[in-house]
Design a protein around this motif. Structure first.
Motif, short mmCIF file in Angstrom:
data_model
loop_
_atom_site.label_atom_id
_atom_site.label_comp_id
_atom_site.label_asym_id
_atom_site.label_seq_id
_atom_site.Cartn_x
_atom_site.Cartn_y
_atom_site.Cartn_z
N ILE A 126 59.08 38.93 32.04
CA ILE A 126 59.19 39.20 30.61
C ILE A 126 60.41 38.48 30.06
CG2 ILE A 126 58.87 41.01 28.91
CD1 ILE A 126 59.28 42.45 32.06
N LEU A 127 60.52 37.24 30.43
CA LEU A 127 61.75 36.54 30.13
C LEU A 127 61.78 36.10 28.67
CD1 LEU A 127 61.94 34.43 33.36
CD2 LEU A 127 62.75 36.71 32.89
N ALA A 128 62.89 36.39 28.03
CA ALA A 128 63.05 35.96 26.65
C ALA A 128 64.47 35.45 26.48
CB ALA A 128 62.79 37.10 25.68
N GLY A 129 64.62 34.20 26.12
CA GLY A 129 65.95 33.65 25.95
C GLY A 129 65.89 32.37 25.15
N ALA A 130 67.04 31.85 24.85
CA ALA A 130 67.11 30.62 24.08
C ALA A 130 66.80 29.43 24.97
CB ALA A 130 68.51 30.48 23.49
N LEU A 131 66.61 28.30 24.34
CA LEU A 131 66.39 27.07 25.08
C LEU A 131 67.54 26.89 26.06
CD1 LEU A 131 65.18 24.30 25.62
CD2 LEU A 131 66.45 23.44 23.65
N ALA A 132 67.18 26.68 27.32
CA ALA A 132 68.20 26.57 28.35
C ALA A 132 68.06 25.25 29.06
CB ALA A 132 68.07 27.72 29.34
N TYR A 133 68.92 24.35 28.75
CA TYR A 133 68.86 23.04 29.41
C TYR A 133 70.20 22.80 30.05
CZ TYR A 133 67.09 18.41 30.32
OH TYR A 133 66.60 17.29 30.94
N CYS A 134 70.21 22.21 31.22
CA CYS A 134 71.39 22.15 32.05
C CYS A 134 72.38 21.09 31.56
CB CYS A 134 70.97 21.88 33.47
SG CYS A 134 72.05 22.65 34.62
N ALA A 135 73.49 21.52 31.04
CA ALA A 135 74.53 20.59 30.67
C ALA A 135 75.27 20.11 31.92
CB ALA A 135 75.51 21.26 29.71
N GLN A 136 75.91 18.96 31.80
CA GLN A 136 76.48 18.36 32.98
C GLN A 136 77.71 19.10 33.49
OE1 GLN A 136 74.84 16.02 34.58
NE2 GLN A 136 73.31 16.23 32.99
N ASN A 137 78.36 19.89 32.67
CA ASN A 137 79.56 20.59 33.11
C ASN A 137 79.24 22.00 33.60
OD1 ASN A 137 78.85 21.57 30.63
ND2 ASN A 137 80.95 21.84 29.90
N ASN A 138 78.00 22.30 33.81
CA ASN A 138 77.61 23.62 34.28
C ASN A 138 77.26 23.59 35.75
OD1 ASN A 138 77.86 24.86 31.75
ND2 ASN A 138 75.82 24.18 31.15
N PRO A 139 77.36 24.73 36.45
CA PRO A 139 76.90 24.76 37.84
C PRO A 139 75.40 24.51 37.88
CG PRO A 139 77.36 26.97 37.03
CD PRO A 139 77.86 26.03 35.99
N THR A 140 74.96 23.70 38.81
CA THR A 140 73.56 23.26 38.77
C THR A 140 72.86 23.38 40.11
OG1 THR A 140 74.36 20.98 39.08
CG2 THR A 140 73.87 21.70 36.82
N THR A 141 73.38 24.23 41.00
CA THR A 141 72.63 24.53 42.22
C THR A 141 71.28 25.13 41.84
OG1 THR A 141 74.63 24.84 43.52
CG2 THR A 141 72.63 25.89 44.34
N LEU A 142 71.28 25.95 40.80
CA LEU A 142 70.06 26.42 40.15
C LEU A 142 70.10 25.95 38.70
CD1 LEU A 142 69.90 30.09 41.50
CD2 LEU A 142 68.40 28.20 42.14
N VAL A 143 68.95 25.63 38.14
CA VAL A 143 68.90 25.17 36.75
C VAL A 143 67.84 25.96 35.99
CG1 VAL A 143 69.73 22.86 37.30
CG2 VAL A 143 67.27 23.31 37.28
N PHE A 144 68.02 26.01 34.68
CA PHE A 144 67.05 26.68 33.83
C PHE A 144 65.86 25.77 33.58
CE2 PHE A 144 71.20 28.31 31.93
CZ PHE A 144 71.27 29.36 32.83
N PRO A 145 64.65 26.29 33.62
CA PRO A 145 63.49 25.46 33.26
C PRO A 145 63.61 25.00 31.81
CG PRO A 145 62.82 27.53 34.29
CD PRO A 145 64.28 27.66 33.98
N PRO A 146 63.22 23.76 31.51
CA PRO A 146 63.27 23.29 30.12
C PRO A 146 62.30 24.08 29.25
CG PRO A 146 62.11 21.72 31.49
CD PRO A 146 62.71 22.72 32.42
N PHE A 147 62.57 24.06 27.98
CA PHE A 147 61.82 24.88 27.04
C PHE A 147 60.32 24.63 27.10
CE2 PHE A 147 60.16 26.11 22.90
CZ PHE A 147 60.76 27.34 22.72
N GLY A 148 59.93 23.38 27.28
CA GLY A 148 58.51 23.05 27.28
C GLY A 148 57.73 23.64 28.43
N HIS A 149 58.43 24.12 29.47
CA HIS A 149 57.75 24.68 30.62
C HIS A 149 57.80 26.20 30.68
CE1 HIS A 149 56.49 21.34 33.38
NE2 HIS A 149 57.13 20.68 32.44
#
Length: 449
Positions: A20-43
């Motif tokens: 039941i996930l509800a959140g804003a568009l989450a796209y991985c900025a380069q200065n963020n930890p990225t071992t895990l990333v948020f799926p892009p909005f289109g997916h």
């Protein structure tokens, strides 16, 4: 076999219904930890984190989050529509332990809750672990009732099938079983916590063996084992097709990798991590046989390579991006690299990404050496740059494994000046089309002798 696949949008939408996930568009900025990333909005249409409010929207007053525990994600054969446009849909089961029930998605648009408190059919007593397969089998560690409950998903409805075991110390009996894991061959692994052992069953509930095995004693012993994850040679989505299982025990302060003969291959204790104390809750193994564990005490997820060498920790305490509140159950859909994580009052959904850590360089005589750590297997491009131009290529679309890497190159052709070492890393999972990790460090090269 090539792992590289893309995820259909409706496929991801199906996986997200449970969360039941509800959140804003989450796209991985380069200065963020990225071992895990948020799926892009289109997916995932911005839906990647769920709360009690979202659960209420689907199930009303029928339930609420109360001590969530294990998760299991699976693609059911009954929902697998073959064709060029394959609308794959994951079914994700979550143990809502404090409410003595299983929550799961019946379809793209509906949730269901199965179970109540008790010891009869359809009832549980503080269940914890859960495992499932594509045929619809669902195995639940009914901890308080000292048994494993075998459910079956028929037409997206859960039904009771049988019990496995009862309270006791004999083979096939349990004392507070905590967690379960299911192999692709349908062998069931159970941490029999109160009896300090791991028991193995076939899918029908026939006891096959136990660890430690008194007939093949290799010095293995457990101290209240809880977390468990397993992979075998016949695992469909596995790069190396190794056979081993991992267990947490000793007050959830130790992880061990164990082969199928019962030999300990590697061990992790708190001293191996940058934390004073730990609370290793649940384990998962991904396609590259990296080992993941949730840590309730530090509100983080630790990642280790297939040799149980530490790679990174993702997350910290909080409710914002890159944060967790007591993460516990974790499930990885190995084919695409989707990661589901249960928290104290919510659940989160990620894709496996890649991070570049500990990047350094040194110049000795006419040789440049660049060192760094990858948190995931990926394709790497590295170059020496000047004024946004590539002057010297260090690696070109090179497949590199997780862990420390080193690149070397002769720089005798370069003139004195300031340069930049630029590295780009792309994971091999679905996130590769939407995410590139970039890192740069400035260097000065002097050709003076």
């Amino acid at each position: 076999m090539n792992l590289i696949h893309s995820v259909d949008r409706k496929f991801v939408a199906g996986t997200m219904i449970f969360l039941i996930l509800a959140g804003a568009l989450a796209y991985c900025a380069q200065n963020n930890p990225t071992t895990l990333v948020f799926p892009p909005f289109g997916h995932c249409y911005g839906m990647r984190k769920g709360s009690e409010r979202h659960l209420w929207m689907f199930l009303g007053d029928r339930t609420r989050f109360k001590n969530p525990q294990g998760l299991a994600a699976v693609k059911l054969k009954q929902n697998d529509k073959q064709g060029k446009k394959d609308d794959d849909e994951l079914t994700v089961y979550g143990v809502n332990s404090g409410r003595h029930q299983i929550i799961y998605n019946k379809s793209l648009l509906s949730l269901a809750a199965y179970g109540k408190k008790g010891n009869k059919k359809g009832r549980f007593m503080n269940p914890e672990g859960i495992a499932a397969n594509a045929d619809g089998d669902v195995l639940v560690a009914d901890t308080g009732n000292h048994r494993i409950v075998h459910l079956i998903n028929r037409d997206n409805e859960l039904h009771h099938l049988k019990y496995i075991g009862e309270k006791g110390e004999a083979s096939g009996q349990f004392q507070n079983p905590s967690q379960v894991a299911l192999t692709d061959e349908n062998f069931l692994y159970v941490t029999d916590t109160g009896n300090n052992r791991v028991q193995i069953f076939d899918i029908d509930g026939t006891h096959l063996r136990s660890y430690p095995d008194p007939n093949h004693n290799l010095g293995l012993s457990f101290d209240s084992p809880e977390g468990i994850a397993v992979t075998t040679e016949k695992a469909r989505w596995s790069r190396f097709h190794s056979a081993f299982f991992c267990v947490t025990d000793s007050g959830r302060a130790r992880i061990r990798k164990i082969d199928m003969q019962g030999k300990t291959l590697a061990t992790v204790v708190p001293a191996d991590l940058p934390f004073d104390t730990v609370d290793f809750a649940y384990l998962a193994i991904d396609y590259y046989e990296n080992i993941w564990v949730t840590d309730i005490a530090n509100h983080t997820v630790h990642k280790f390579d297939r040799n149980l060498d530490y790679l990174a920790s993702y997350g910290e305490k909080g409710s914002d991006d890159f944060q967790f509140d007591e993460p516990r159950g974790i499930s990885i859909w190995r084919k695409f690299g989707q990661v589901f994580i249960a928290e104290k009052k919510s659940a989160q959904y990620y894709w496996i990404g890649i991070d570049l850590l500990d990047m350094t360089h040194k110049i000795e005589k006419d040789t440049l050496t660049v060192s760094y750590k990858l948190t995931e297997t990926g394709r790497v491009h590295a170059a020496v740059m000047q004024a946004d131009r590539s002057i010297l290529t260090l690696a070109k679309d090179q497949l590199q494994t997780s862990g420390y890497q080193r690149l070397t190159a002769s720089i005798d052709s370069l003139s004195t000046g300031d340069y930049t070492i630029a590295i780009k890393a792309k994971p091999t999972y679905s996130s590769r089309k939407y995410f590139v990790k970039e890192a740069q460090i400035p260097i000065h090269i002097s050709t003076e002798k």
